[in-house]
Motif scaffolding. Structure first.
Motif, short mmCIF file in Angstrom:
data_model
loop_
_atom_site.label_atom_id
_atom_site.label_comp_id
_atom_site.label_asym_id
_atom_site.label_seq_id
_atom_site.Cartn_x
_atom_site.Cartn_y
_atom_site.Cartn_z
N ARG A 1 2.49 -5.86 9.50
CA ARG A 1 3.16 -6.63 10.54
C ARG A 1 2.47 -7.98 10.76
O ARG A 1 3.11 -9.02 10.89
N LEU A 2 1.13 -7.97 10.76
CA LEU A 2 0.35 -9.19 10.95
C LEU A 2 0.67 -10.24 9.90
O LEU A 2 0.79 -11.42 10.20
N ILE A 3 0.82 -9.81 8.65
CA ILE A 3 1.06 -10.77 7.57
C ILE A 3 2.55 -10.94 7.26
O ILE A 3 2.91 -11.58 6.28
N ASN A 4 3.36 -10.34 8.10
CA ASN A 4 4.82 -10.48 7.95
C ASN A 4 5.29 -10.00 6.58
O ASN A 4 6.01 -10.70 5.87
N MET A 5 4.85 -8.80 6.23
CA MET A 5 5.21 -8.19 4.96
C MET A 5 5.75 -6.79 5.27
O MET A 5 5.18 -6.10 6.12
N PRO A 6 6.81 -6.38 4.60
CA PRO A 6 7.27 -5.01 4.83
C PRO A 6 6.15 -4.01 4.50
O PRO A 6 5.43 -4.17 3.50
N TYR A 7 6.03 -3.01 5.34
CA TYR A 7 5.01 -1.98 5.16
C TYR A 7 5.12 -1.34 3.78
O TYR A 7 4.11 -1.10 3.12
N THR A 8 6.34 -1.09 3.35
CA THR A 8 6.54 -0.45 2.05
C THR A 8 6.06 -1.34 0.90
O THR A 8 5.57 -0.84 -0.10
N THR A 9 6.18 -2.65 1.08
CA THR A 9 5.68 -3.58 0.06
C THR A 9 4.17 -3.52 -0.01
O THR A 9 3.59 -3.46 -1.10
N LEU A 10 3.52 -3.54 1.15
CA LEU A 10 2.07 -3.46 1.18
C LEU A 10 1.60 -2.16 0.53
O LEU A 10 0.69 -2.17 -0.31
N LEU A 11 2.22 -1.04 0.89
CA LEU A 11 1.83 0.23 0.30
C LEU A 11 2.06 0.24 -1.21
O LEU A 11 1.23 0.75 -1.96
N SER A 12 3.15 -0.33 -1.64
CA SER A 12 3.45 -0.40 -3.07
C SER A 12 2.37 -1.18 -3.81
O SER A 12 1.92 -0.78 -4.89
N ILE A 13 1.94 -2.29 -3.23
CA ILE A 13 0.88 -3.11 -3.85
C ILE A 13 -0.42 -2.33 -3.90
O ILE A 13 -1.10 -2.29 -4.93
N LEU A 14 -0.79 -1.68 -2.80
CA LEU A 14 -2.07 -0.99 -2.73
C LEU A 14 -2.08 0.34 -3.48
O LEU A 14 -3.15 0.83 -3.86
N ASN A 15 -0.92 0.92 -3.70
CA ASN A 15 -0.84 2.17 -4.46
C ASN A 15 -0.59 1.91 -5.94
O ASN A 15 -0.69 2.82 -6.75
N GLY A 16 -0.24 0.69 -6.28
CA GLY A 16 0.01 0.34 -7.67
C GLY A 16 -1.08 -0.56 -8.18
O GLY A 16 -2.22 -0.14 -8.36
N SER A 17 -0.74 -1.82 -8.38
CA SER A 17 -1.72 -2.78 -8.87
C SER A 17 -1.49 -4.11 -8.19
O SER A 17 -0.40 -4.67 -8.27
N ILE A 18 -2.52 -4.62 -7.56
CA ILE A 18 -2.42 -5.92 -6.92
C ILE A 18 -2.18 -7.00 -7.97
O ILE A 18 -1.61 -8.03 -7.69
N GLY A 19 -2.60 -6.73 -9.20
CA GLY A 19 -2.40 -7.68 -10.29
C GLY A 19 -0.94 -7.87 -10.64
O GLY A 19 -0.55 -8.91 -11.17
N GLY A 20 -0.11 -6.91 -10.32
CA GLY A 20 1.32 -7.01 -10.62
C GLY A 20 2.14 -7.48 -9.44
O GLY A 20 3.36 -7.60 -9.53
N ALA A 21 1.48 -7.77 -8.33
CA ALA A 21 2.19 -8.19 -7.11
C ALA A 21 2.54 -9.67 -7.19
O ALA A 21 1.91 -10.45 -7.90
N ALA A 22 3.55 -10.05 -6.43
CA ALA A 22 3.93 -11.46 -6.35
C ALA A 22 2.78 -12.26 -5.74
O ALA A 22 2.10 -11.80 -4.81
N MET A 23 2.56 -13.44 -6.27
CA MET A 23 1.43 -14.27 -5.85
C MET A 23 1.47 -14.57 -4.35
O MET A 23 0.43 -14.55 -3.70
N ASP A 24 2.65 -14.81 -3.79
CA ASP A 24 2.70 -15.12 -2.36
C ASP A 24 2.26 -13.91 -1.52
O ASP A 24 1.64 -14.08 -0.48
#
Length: 108
Positions: free
Chosen positions: A23-46
């Motif tokens: 919520r603080l970074i204005n990102m969907p919770y599911t997106t944050l979880l997806s990044i942290l459960n997958g690979s931050i290297g594959g996440a969108a740069m923004d």
């Protein structure tokens, strides 16, 4: 410790739940979880920039910081074994300085 675990530990060390941080970074919770459960290297740069910006770390330093962080947090000593004045001083440090202190003290 991998980058995702390091980010997760930083978020928690700053007192956020994953939902609150998202919520603080204005990102969907599911997106944050997806990044942290997958690979931050594959996440969108923004998205990586949002995460690192809120945690006050540079993207370029993420690999180095994660490599320096302890793999397993040490069991904290009992509060009675620590100088109360020292505990007070540590508690007054900013989250970034607390993390720096942890990294410094865990360096071998």
């Amino acid at each position: 410790m991998n980058r995702e675990d390091y980010i997760r530990a930083l978020i928690k060390s700053q007192g956020y739940t994953m939902k609150n941080f998202a919520r603080l970074i204005n990102m969907p919770y599911t997106t944050l979880l997806s990044i942290l459960n997958g690979s931050i290297g594959g996440a969108a740069m923004d998205n990586v920039q949002k995460i690192c910006g809120a945690l006050h770390i540079r993207i370029e330093d993420l690999n180095n910081l994660a490599a320096q962080a302890p793999a397993q947090p040490a069991a904290p000593p009992s509060p009675s074994a620590i100088d109360p004045q020292l505990l007070k001083l540590i508690a007054e440090l900013s989250p970034e300085k607390q993390l720096a202190l942890k990294l410094l003290l865990s360096a071998k």
